[in-house]
Motif scaffolding. Structure first.
Motif, PDB file in Angstrom:
ATOM      1  N   PRO A  36       0.586  -1.219   0.074  1.00 30.67           N
ATOM      2  CA  PRO A  36      -0.208   0.017  -0.022  1.00 30.67           C
ATOM      3  C   PRO A  36       0.870   1.297  -0.223  1.00 30.67           C
ATOM      4  O   PRO A  36       1.781   1.205   0.672  1.00 30.67           O
ATOM      5  CB  PRO A  36      -0.713  -0.129   1.216  1.00 30.67           C
ATOM      6  N   LEU A  37       0.355   1.981  -0.850  1.00 32.89           N
ATOM      7  CA  LEU A  37       1.195   3.627  -0.691  1.00 32.89           C
ATOM      8  C   LEU A  37      -0.032   4.688  -0.955  1.00 32.89           C
ATOM      9  O   LEU A  37      -1.055   4.318  -1.750  1.00 32.89           O
ATOM     10  CB  LEU A  37       1.835   3.521  -1.992  1.00 32.89           C
ATOM     11  N   ASN A  38      -0.047   5.516  -0.191  1.00 30.60           N
ATOM     12  CA  ASN A  38      -0.779   6.712  -0.371  1.00 30.60           C
ATOM     13  C   ASN A  38      -0.215   7.856  -0.314  1.00 30.60           C
ATOM     14  O   ASN A  38       0.690   8.304   0.623  1.00 30.60           O
ATOM     15  CB  ASN A  38      -1.824   6.661   0.951  1.00 30.60           C
ATOM     16  N   VAL A  39      -0.567   8.938  -1.166  1.00 30.35           N
ATOM     17  CA  VAL A  39       0.078  10.298  -1.344  1.00 30.35           C
ATOM     18  C   VAL A  39      -1.088  11.200  -0.922  1.00 30.35           C
ATOM     19  O   VAL A  39      -1.906  11.274  -1.724  1.00 30.35           O
ATOM     20  CB  VAL A  39       1.052  10.540  -2.468  1.00 30.35           C
ATOM     21  N   SER A  40      -0.890  12.239  -0.136  1.00 33.47           N
ATOM     22  CA  SER A  40      -1.821  13.042   0.071  1.00 33.47           C
ATOM     23  C   SER A  40      -1.068  14.425   0.356  1.00 33.47           C
ATOM     24  O   SER A  40      -0.165  14.795   0.570  1.00 33.47           O
ATOM     25  CB  SER A  40      -2.862  12.722   1.151  1.00 33.47           C
ATOM     26  N   TRP A  41      -2.066  15.496   0.360  1.00 35.68           N
ATOM     27  CA  TRP A  41      -1.480  17.063   0.370  1.00 35.68           C
ATOM     28  C   TRP A  41      -2.432  17.797   1.709  1.00 35.68           C
ATOM     29  O   TRP A  41      -3.552  17.256   1.901  1.00 35.68           O
ATOM     30  CB  TRP A  41      -1.649  17.674  -0.861  1.00 35.68           C
ATOM     31  N   ASN A  42      -1.779  18.754   2.203  1.00 33.36           N
ATOM     32  CA  ASN A  42      -2.276  19.376   3.078  1.00 33.36           C
ATOM     33  C   ASN A  42      -3.543  20.638   2.688  1.00 33.36           C
ATOM     34  O   ASN A  42      -3.672  21.563   3.413  1.00 33.36           O
ATOM     35  CB  ASN A  42      -1.339  19.964   4.303  1.00 33.36           C
ATOM     36  N   LYS A  43      -3.739  20.377   1.364  1.00 33.78           N
ATOM     37  CA  LYS A  43      -4.664  21.417   0.944  1.00 33.78           C
ATOM     38  C   LYS A  43      -5.880  20.871  -0.038  1.00 33.78           C
ATOM     39  O   LYS A  43      -5.742  19.735  -0.177  1.00 33.78           O
ATOM     40  CB  LYS A  43      -3.743  22.445  -0.208  1.00 33.78           C
ATOM     41  N   SER A  44      -6.818  21.185   0.396  1.00 33.34           N
ATOM     42  CA  SER A  44      -8.023  20.963  -0.309  1.00 33.34           C
ATOM     43  C   SER A  44      -9.056  21.986  -0.432  1.00 33.34           C
ATOM     44  O   SER A  44      -8.743  22.949   0.179  1.00 33.34           O
ATOM     45  CB  SER A  44      -8.750  19.657   0.559  1.00 33.34           C
ATOM     46  N   GLY A  45     -10.186  21.823  -1.228  1.00 28.16           N
ATOM     47  CA  GLY A  45     -11.164  22.729  -1.260  1.00 28.16           C
ATOM     48  C   GLY A  45     -11.500  23.225  -2.873  1.00 28.16           C
ATOM     49  O   GLY A  45     -10.744  22.397  -3.769  1.00 28.16           O
ATOM     50  N   ALA A  46     -12.082  24.086  -2.819  1.00 30.52           N
ATOM     51  CA  ALA A  46     -12.420  24.899  -4.218  1.00 30.52           C
ATOM     52  C   ALA A  46     -11.186  25.147  -4.896  1.00 30.52           C
ATOM     53  O   ALA A  46     -10.173  25.848  -4.533  1.00 30.52           O
ATOM     54  CB  ALA A  46     -13.080  26.031  -3.869  1.00 30.52           C
ATOM     55  N   GLY A  47     -11.139  24.771  -6.396  1.00 31.88           N
ATOM     56  CA  GLY A  47     -10.104  25.030  -7.108  1.00 31.88           C
ATOM     57  C   GLY A  47      -8.877  24.025  -6.943  1.00 31.88           C
ATOM     58  O   GLY A  47      -7.801  24.329  -7.452  1.00 31.88           O
ATOM     59  N   VAL A  48      -8.744  23.322  -5.791  1.00 26.00           N
ATOM     60  CA  VAL A  48      -7.612  22.508  -5.834  1.00 26.00           C
ATOM     61  C   VAL A  48      -7.729  21.188  -6.270  1.00 26.00           C
ATOM     62  O   VAL A  48      -8.705  20.404  -5.848  1.00 26.00           O
ATOM     63  CB  VAL A  48      -7.328  22.448  -4.273  1.00 26.00           C
ATOM     64  N   THR A  49      -6.848  20.827  -7.005  1.00 23.51           N
ATOM     65  CA  THR A  49      -7.014  19.504  -7.686  1.00 23.51           C
ATOM     66  C   THR A  49      -5.604  18.570  -7.335  1.00 23.51           C
ATOM     67  O   THR A  49      -4.478  19.195  -7.542  1.00 23.51           O
ATOM     68  CB  THR A  49      -7.016  19.455  -9.124  1.00 23.51           C
ATOM     69  N   VAL A  50      -5.594  17.296  -7.258  1.00 24.33           N
ATOM     70  CA  VAL A  50      -4.636  16.497  -7.019  1.00 24.33           C
ATOM     71  C   VAL A  50      -4.667  15.170  -8.088  1.00 24.33           C
ATOM     72  O   VAL A  50      -5.720  14.915  -8.246  1.00 24.33           O
ATOM     73  CB  VAL A  50      -4.519  15.754  -5.627  1.00 24.33           C
ATOM     74  N   ILE A  51      -3.322  15.231  -8.741  1.00 25.67           N
ATOM     75  CA  ILE A  51      -3.199  13.949  -9.713  1.00 25.67           C
ATOM     76  C   ILE A  51      -2.179  12.885  -9.191  1.00 25.67           C
ATOM     77  O   ILE A  51      -1.080  13.387  -8.934  1.00 25.67           O
ATOM     78  CB  ILE A  51      -2.940  14.457 -10.973  1.00 25.67           C
ATOM     79  N   ASN A  52      -2.649  11.642  -8.673  1.00 26.61           N
ATOM     80  CA  ASN A  52      -1.654  10.832  -8.277  1.00 26.61           C
ATOM     81  C   ASN A  52      -1.477   9.942  -9.430  1.00 26.61           C
ATOM     82  O   ASN A  52      -2.349   9.134 -10.228  1.00 26.61           O
ATOM     83  CB  ASN A  52      -2.236   9.859  -7.025  1.00 26.61           C
ATOM     84  N   PHE A  53      -0.242   9.952  -9.922  1.00 23.84           N
ATOM     85  CA  PHE A  53       0.076   9.036 -11.187  1.00 23.84           C
ATOM     86  C   PHE A  53       0.170   7.677 -10.579  1.00 23.84           C
ATOM     87  O   PHE A  53       0.949   7.280  -9.698  1.00 23.84           O
ATOM     88  CB  PHE A  53       1.296   9.781 -11.941  1.00 23.84           C
ATOM     89  N   PRO A  54      -0.159   6.720 -11.805  1.00 22.62           N
ATOM     90  CA  PRO A  54       0.313   5.265 -11.294  1.00 22.62           C
ATOM     91  C   PRO A  54       1.903   5.202 -10.961  1.00 22.62           C
ATOM     92  O   PRO A  54       2.385   5.502 -11.837  1.00 22.62           O
ATOM     93  CB  PRO A  54      -0.327   4.347 -12.409  1.00 22.62           C
ATOM     94  N   PRO A  55       2.174   4.109 -10.073  1.00 32.58           N
ATOM     95  CA  PRO A  55       3.443   3.816 -10.070  1.00 32.58           C
ATOM     96  C   PRO A  55       3.911   2.882 -11.119  1.00 32.58           C
ATOM     97  O   PRO A  55       3.271   2.179 -11.757  1.00 32.58           O
ATOM     98  CB  PRO A  55       3.550   2.886  -8.747  1.00 32.58           C
ATOM     99  N   SER A  56       5.216   3.255 -11.660  1.00 31.42           N
ATOM    100  CA  SER A  56       5.880   2.580 -12.647  1.00 31.42           C
ATOM    101  C   SER A  56       7.157   1.780 -12.012  1.00 31.42           C
ATOM    102  O   SER A  56       7.974   2.368 -10.914  1.00 31.42           O
ATOM    103  CB  SER A  56       6.128   3.541 -13.713  1.00 31.42           C
ATOM    104  N   GLN A  57       7.563   0.799 -12.522  1.00 31.45           N
ATOM    105  CA  GLN A  57       8.524  -0.166 -12.036  1.00 31.45           C
ATOM    106  C   GLN A  57       9.869   0.317 -12.915  1.00 31.45           C
ATOM    107  O   GLN A  57      10.069   0.275 -14.064  1.00 31.45           O
ATOM    108  CB  GLN A  57       8.489  -1.443 -12.141  1.00 31.45           C
ATOM    109  N   ASP A  58      11.040   0.079 -12.352  1.00 32.14           N
ATOM    110  CA  ASP A  58      12.388   0.370 -12.888  1.00 32.14           C
ATOM    111  C   ASP A  58      12.569  -0.867 -13.967  1.00 32.14           C
ATOM    112  O   ASP A  58      11.971  -1.905 -13.735  1.00 32.14           O
ATOM    113  CB  ASP A  58      13.415   0.591 -12.084  1.00 32.14           C
ATOM    114  N   ALA A  59      13.455  -0.454 -14.840  1.00 31.86           N
ATOM    115  CA  ALA A  59      13.782  -1.631 -15.770  1.00 31.86           C
ATOM    116  C   ALA A  59      14.011  -3.033 -15.452  1.00 31.86           C
ATOM    117  O   ALA A  59      14.020  -3.947 -15.858  1.00 31.86           O
ATOM    118  CB  ALA A  59      15.043  -0.796 -16.780  1.00 31.86           C
TER     119      ALA A  59
END
Length: 118
Positions: A36-59
Motif C-alpha cells: 500500500p502507498l498513499n500520497v496526500s496533500w495538506n490543501k483541499s477545497g475549491a480550485g484544488v486538484t490532485v493527480i496521483n500518477f500510477p507507480p512505474s517499475q524500474d527496468a
C-alpha cells in the motif's frame, strides 16, 4: 526485492500558470512493494486538484517510482509558503515533505525541501 522505503523529493514550478494556478509536485522514488502507498496533500477545497500518477517499475523489475501533482490557486500558495506532501507506505507509516510554492529556479526544479516537524 526486499521492502524498501521511498525517497520523497519536492518539485516546484517557478511561475504561476496563465489561469492563476500554482503547480507543485512530489516525486516518490525507489520503493517496494508497490502497495500500500498513499500520497496526500495538506490543501483541499475549491480550485484544488490532485493527480496521483500510477507507480512505474524500474527496468530491472525492482523498485517503483510515482508522483503526485497538486494544482491550486496562487492565492492559496504564496511564493514564500510551503505545502506539505504526505506519503504513507508499507515500510514507513508516514513521511511529510515541505514543497515550496515557488522555487528559486526557472522551470521544473527540485525545491529545497524541509521535512516538516510533527
Amino acid at each position: 526485492a526486499s521492502p524498501t522505503r521511498p525517497h520523497v523529493f519536492p518539485l516546484s514550478l517557478y511561475s504561476t500558470q496563465p489561469d492563476g494556478n500554482v503547480v507543485v509536485a512530489c516525486l516518490v522514488q525507489g520503493f517496494f512493494p508497490q502497495e500500500p502507498l498513499n500520497v496526500s496533500w495538506n490543501k483541499s477545497g475549491a480550485g484544488v486538484t490532485v493527480i496521483n500518477f500510477p507507480p512505474s517499475q524500474d527496468a530491472s523489475g525492482g523498485l517503483y517510482t510515482t508522483s503526485s501533482q497538486l494544482t491550486l490557486p496562487a492565492t492559496q500558495c504564496p511564493s514564500d509558503q510551503f505545502v506539505t506532501c504526505h506519503v504513507e507506505h508499507y515500510t514507513n507509516p508516514s513521511q511529510d515533505v515541505a514543497v515550496p510554492c515557488k522555487s528559486q529556479r526557472a522551470g521544473w526544479g527540485v525545491g529545497r525541501g524541509h521535512p516538516s516537524l510533527p
